[in-house]
Structure formats: structure tokens, C-alpha cells
Design an enzyme around this catalytic site. Structure first.
Site, mmCIF file in Angstrom:
data_model
loop_
_atom_site.group_PDB
_atom_site.id
_atom_site.type_symbol
_atom_site.label_atom_id
_atom_site.label_comp_id
_atom_site.label_asym_id
_atom_site.label_seq_id
_atom_site.Cartn_x
_atom_site.Cartn_y
_atom_site.Cartn_z
ATOM 1 N N GLY B 14 0.613 -1.494 -0.254
ATOM 2 C CA GLY B 14 -0.451 -0.269 0.352
ATOM 3 C C GLY B 14 0.965 1.311 0.113
ATOM 4 O O GLY B 14 1.324 2.219 1.182
ATOM 5 N N ASN B 111 -2.444 3.586 11.275
ATOM 6 C CA ASN B 111 -3.079 4.263 12.548
ATOM 7 C C ASN B 111 -4.454 3.530 13.211
ATOM 8 O O ASN B 111 -4.843 2.588 12.787
ATOM 9 C CB ASN B 111 -3.403 5.347 11.283
ATOM 10 C CG ASN B 111 -2.868 6.534 11.099
ATOM 11 O OD1 ASN B 111 -1.835 6.948 12.379
ATOM 12 N ND2 ASN B 111 -3.717 7.030 10.065
ATOM 13 N N LYS B 193 -0.180 8.345 20.899
ATOM 14 C CA LYS B 193 -0.437 9.040 19.169
ATOM 15 C C LYS B 193 -2.141 9.215 19.703
ATOM 16 O O LYS B 193 -2.920 9.899 18.749
ATOM 17 C CB LYS B 193 -0.109 7.921 18.550
ATOM 18 C CG LYS B 193 0.252 8.992 17.290
ATOM 19 C CD LYS B 193 0.464 8.023 15.246
ATOM 20 C CE LYS B 193 0.667 8.785 14.369
ATOM 21 N NZ LYS B 193 1.031 8.056 13.732
ATOM 22 N N ASN B 201 -7.382 15.008 14.698
ATOM 23 C CA ASN B 201 -8.509 14.207 13.035
ATOM 24 C C ASN B 201 -9.588 14.200 13.416
ATOM 25 O O ASN B 201 -10.614 15.025 13.031
ATOM 26 C CB ASN B 201 -7.823 12.382 13.276
ATOM 27 C CG ASN B 201 -6.661 12.338 12.381
ATOM 28 O OD1 ASN B 201 -6.548 12.720 10.935
ATOM 29 N ND2 ASN B 201 -5.450 11.940 13.172
ATOM 30 N N SER B 263 -5.012 14.123 8.495
ATOM 31 C CA SER B 263 -5.069 13.218 7.360
ATOM 32 C C SER B 263 -6.795 13.374 7.461
ATOM 33 O O SER B 263 -7.723 13.141 6.059
ATOM 34 C CB SER B 263 -4.338 11.984 7.577
ATOM 35 O OG SER B 263 -5.113 11.160 8.763
ATOM 36 N N GLU B 275 -10.685 7.286 8.265
ATOM 37 C CA GLU B 275 -10.328 6.564 9.510
ATOM 38 C C GLU B 275 -10.572 6.090 10.632
ATOM 39 O O GLU B 275 -10.285 6.696 11.370
ATOM 40 C CB GLU B 275 -8.372 6.503 9.038
ATOM 41 C CG GLU B 275 -7.770 6.308 8.307
ATOM 42 C CD GLU B 275 -6.257 5.707 8.433
ATOM 43 O OE1 GLU B 275 -5.710 4.312 8.121
ATOM 44 O OE2 GLU B 275 -5.471 6.533 8.882
#
Lengths: 315, 315
Positions: B14, B111, B193, B201, B263, B275
Site C-alpha cells: 500500500g 493508524n 498517539k 483528526n 489526514s 479512518e
């Protein structure tokens, strides 16, 4: 004087779709009605109002209407009906004081919690009545008000009970082809409406979804239900019991309505201020004052404030 | 065989911006790297990759690259680095099984929470390493990868501790001008994280706001902080203590970054899948399995799922 006066002077303070419709019904039936307008003033002054209503269409030509763009030009009123959006509440005192005399009754039909208190602080609680309009209504271009469905007004005393003046206002409305009922417990009525308004206005505006678009996906249904749970907790802290069955009934009833865009979703789309503080902020703050945690209402409030600032000012 | 192999076969599964960048660094330093691509396959096969990097620009021409659009055509790998988006996780097993042999080590740099477990369930936990890339990177048009800032990879064993194979992978990276560190406690690293990823996000994508646009208004700062509180509670239920000071440090650090689009915000804007499940869903579900109430995480999850369906399918 309102009580015993066969033709009281009625001021409609903030005649958008809602104030325009009810005021026109009152005027249509021979009442002495005076409208404060803002954006549609020039149009209505020249062309009058056209009402397209499920309860029957009618028109009021300019010569049959008293419209104003300045409250100082209005006569003193026996009954002042407040239909301004709560987003204009900071200007409310200055806007309505010109029409008040010693015995003017102020009826607020505004959304959310705290409007009677705000008026009471400024003008004395003994003047104030509260009410709610359950109506689907839009203002179209060209001075047309479109009354699509429902229309009942429920009103009562801020501190509960049915007074003579409540009955007088109810009769005034009913005599003008407006469905109107007195409420024994106005506070409970306001909470019942908030139980619907908070999830459907709040989530609908945040996600730009109609009621049906909220309820169709499982995640949306779950959101609506869990937000309603917190509204019930907040109501309980305020002394009002809203049953789980009442919440479910609101959902069932809303399903049967099909696609419906709430006023807050429409305001978002139009880039207009949304009634976030009266509908959601007042409830979150009240619950938190009672030391009741309402994390979803607080989150919804903060998200909507940010969404509003995206909409109105860019980011 | 990875350990003791001077030139292991490396498969980048990927190769978007992240996989492309790290794979190109490895190839630049003489490693045997094979890239699985999807959308950029034709472009990169013809033109190669151009890297614009704060750590030095470079180019890899087509003849220096092994690129594939089908994993069945790839050689068996000693190290398979998984850089697929977690939104493709349902296809993960089928995509990577063609490059696996008995002793292939699988390193996921994806992630969120649960990626090692997902790979372990399908291919055996003894194969799996986990890592996180702390990097600001974008894929531009025309086969250009733009590495804007940072770049460290931290990696470790899913069950903790530093193994020989962890050291081997760290050395492989460091020998290729990639900053890379081993993590004694990978699970704690993932939670640290997530403490950043979930508010910035999640809220950034929901409201379409950059990090600075979230933190500047008081309502946004309050939202970030209260969401972080729930992430800390979820981590604690998972046995990981994240301090209040750590949360505050993340906020301070993010302020100093200025305008940054996460992102998930970029995916929202581009109409691509976000995500949501790996970053927020896995955490909400884990907390709820531990009977820890995380009403804001649950609400954020449901709101983002609806926002995603607005974006991808209309409403």
C-alpha cells in the site's frame, strides 16, 4: 388593558414567518394588529401579505396592514407578541420597550428556555406569558408566507396555573381561527418541546440532515436517543419528569413526518445565525448548574458554536 | 529470513505517500524493495518517484523501482511493511497473503488501535510487529511525494519488550537515513498517539478545521480537552496511564505547529473514506467493553460515521 377590552391593540414584535402568519390571522378577523418588520418591511408595506395556508389561503392588502420598521413609531400595545429569533435577544429590551405601557402583557413565542426570564428581568415577571407554536411554516420570496402543517399555540403562565389573562389570550386566538390551548404547566411544555428540538435541530444543523436522514441510519437513531436521554436528565434536574415513552413517542411521530428540515438546519444552509444558545446552551448550562453531567449536550453546544462560526465568519 | 540477512526482500504493501516515502528511502540505500500500488501504479511505473523531503530531495527512476498493481506478481518478502489505510482493512488478508512465506515479519505502520491484532488473527501474532510514523507527508500530483516535516518511526513488539527482530528492523531503517527508534511499550506509544489523533483528526474532520482553527476559539479548546479526558479514561481501562501533563503537552506542541490539516480532514475534503473506525471506533468500543462510559467518544464516532456517509454517498 387586555382583559375586558373588545379590541385590544396587538403588537407583533419581529414578524417573520411565524409572527407574520399569526398576526395576519388576528388582523383577518378584525383585530387591531401592528407589525414590526425588518428585512421584508419595504415589500410588505407596498404589496401586503399573501398567506398560503393548510387552514385556508388569504391576502391582506397594504391598506389593511399596519407595518413598521421602527418600534418608536408603533402605538402602545395591550398585548405584545414576541416572535423575534432568540439570536436577537440582546436587542430585545430596546426593541420592545417602545410599545410597552403600564399594563401591557408580553407573550413570548420564542424557542428554547429562558425567554420568559429574560423578559421578566427587564420588564417585570408579572407582565410575561409564555407560549409555543407547533407549526411548519416558511417565508417565501415576495411577501408570501407558506403555512404547511399544524399550527397550534400552547401558552401559559411562567410559574404555572391557568390565569384569566391566559384564557383571554387563548380566546383571542381561537376567535381568529388559530388553534390555541392553555397550558397548566408551561415549563413542562417547554421541556417536551426541547426533547424534540435539541436532537433534531441540534444534530440536524450540525450534520446538515433532515429528520428522516437522521433517523434512518442506526448511528443517527442512536445519537438522537442518547441526546434525548441527557435532555430527560436535565429536565429532571429542573423538576420536570419526561418519560422514556415520551421520548420514544417523539421519535415515532417524527418518523411519520418524513423529510423535514428543522429551522436550525435551514438557518445553517442560509448562513443565518442559529438559535443554539436558547435551544441547547440554556439547557446545558442549567444542567451543569445543578451538577448534572450532560457531556453530549455540552459537546453538541460547542460543536454547533464552532459550526456557526464556520458559517458566519469563515474559520 | 530477516535476521542475519544482509539484503532482505522488503514489500511495501500500500504505497501511498507514507509507504512510498519510506520505501524509496530504503531503495535509495540499496535495499531490495517491492511496492504494491493502486491509484499511482501507471504513473510511477512510467515516471518513477520524485521525493521532495526536508531531509534531502531525491529521485528514483522507473528502472530502479519494482512496482506492482497485483500482489500475486510480487516476490515473497522477508519483511512486509503494511501502509494501507485502515479503511481497506477488510481486504488486508487477501492483499498481503501472496507475499508471505513461513518466516515473513509483518510490520504494520497503520493508524489507530487493533491493527496488530487483526494481522495476528489472520497470520499468527508471532509474525507481527507494530510501529507508528510521526511524519507530515503528502502525495502530490505527478508522482511527487512531499515530506514536509518530522519523520521518525517508533516500533516494537505487540506484547512489549525489545526483541532482536525489532533491533534488526530499526537498524535497517537507520541505515537508510530514516530516523527510527525501538519502543519498549508499543501499546503505550499507540495510546500517546491516539491522545492526539482522536481530538485533532476527529474534531478537525467533523468541523473541517485545522489544528489551529480548533484550538483558537475557547469552545474548540474546551472540546479538545474534554475529548482528551475521555481518551485518558479509555487508556486507563486498557492498563495505560496517560498523564494530564501529557495531554497538555500535546496541546502546547500542536499550538506551536500552526495551521495543520490532519489526514482525516484532508480525506473528508477529498471525499475519501476517513479512518474513523481504527482511530475512534476501536477506542470507544474497547472502553465500553471495559464498562467505561465515553459519551463524547461515542458521539464523535457516530457523528463522523454520519458525516462520512454524507460525504461518500450523499445522505
Amino acid at each position: 388593558m387586555l382583559i375586558g377590552n373588545p379590541k385590544p391593540t396587538i403588537a407583533i414584535m419581529g414578524a417573520g414567518a411565524l409572527g407574520g402568519y399569526y398576526g395576519c390571522r388576528l388582523a383577518q378577523h378584525g383585530n387591531d394588529v401592528h407589525f414590526l418588520l425588518r428585512s421584508d418591511y419595504d415589500l410588505v408595506r407596498k404589496q401586503g401579505w399573501k398567506i398560503r395556508s393548510v387552514d385556508g389561503d388569504f391576502e391582506l392588502p397594504p391598506e389593511a396592514l399596519h407595518v413598521y420598521d421602527n418600534p418608536d413609531a408603533m402605538p402602545k400595545a395591550d398585548l405584545a407578541v414576541v416572535t423575534l429569533k432568540t439570536t436577537a435577544n440582546s436587542a430585545l429590551g430596546n426593541l420592545i420597550s417602545p410599545v410597552l405601557k403600564a399594563d401591557t402583557i408580553i407573550l413570548t413565542l420564542q424557542n428554547g428556555l429562558g425567554n420568559e426570564q429574560l423578559l421578566g428581568e427587564q420588564f417585570g415577571m408579572e407582565r410575561v406569558l409564555g407560549g409555543m407554536a407547533f407549526v411548519c411554516i416558511n417565508r417565501l420570496a415576495d411577501g408570501v408566507i407558506h403555512h404547511m402543517d399544524h399550527g397550534v399555540i400552547r401558552l401559559g403562565e411562567p410559574n404555572g396555573g391557568i390565569s384569566e389573562r391566559v384564557n383571554v389570550v387563548v380566546k383571542l386566538m381561537c376567535d381568529s381561527a388559530i388553534r390555541c390551548e392553555s397550558l397548566e404547566n408551561l415549563r413542562k411544555g417547554r421541556w417536551e418541546k426541547l426533547l424534540w428540538n435539541i436532537p433534531f435541530n441540534g444534530l440536524g444543523a450540525l450534520l446538515d440532515r433532515s429528520t428522516a436522514q437522521l433517523l434512518a441510519p442506526a448511528d443517527g437513531m442512536a445519537l438522537v436517543k442518547s441526546v434525548m436521554e441527557e435532555v430527560r436528565m436535565a429536565a429532571k434536574a429542573d423538576g420536570i419528569e419526561l418519560s422514556a415513552a415520551a421520548a420514544q413517542h417523539q421519535i415515532d411521530r417524527t418518523w411519520s413526518m418524513g423529510e423535514y428540515q428543522t429551522s436550525m438546519q435551514i438557518d445553517r444552509r442560509a448562513g443565518r445565525p442559529m438559535e443554539i444558545e436558547a435551544i441547547i446552551g440554556a439547557v446545558a448550562v442549567l444542567a451543569e448548574q445543578h451538577k448534572i453531567a450532560v457531556p453530549q449536550l455540552r459537546m453538541l453546544l460547542n460543536l454547533l458554536r464552532l459550526q456557526q462560526s464556520n458559517n458566519l465568519h469563515g474559520k
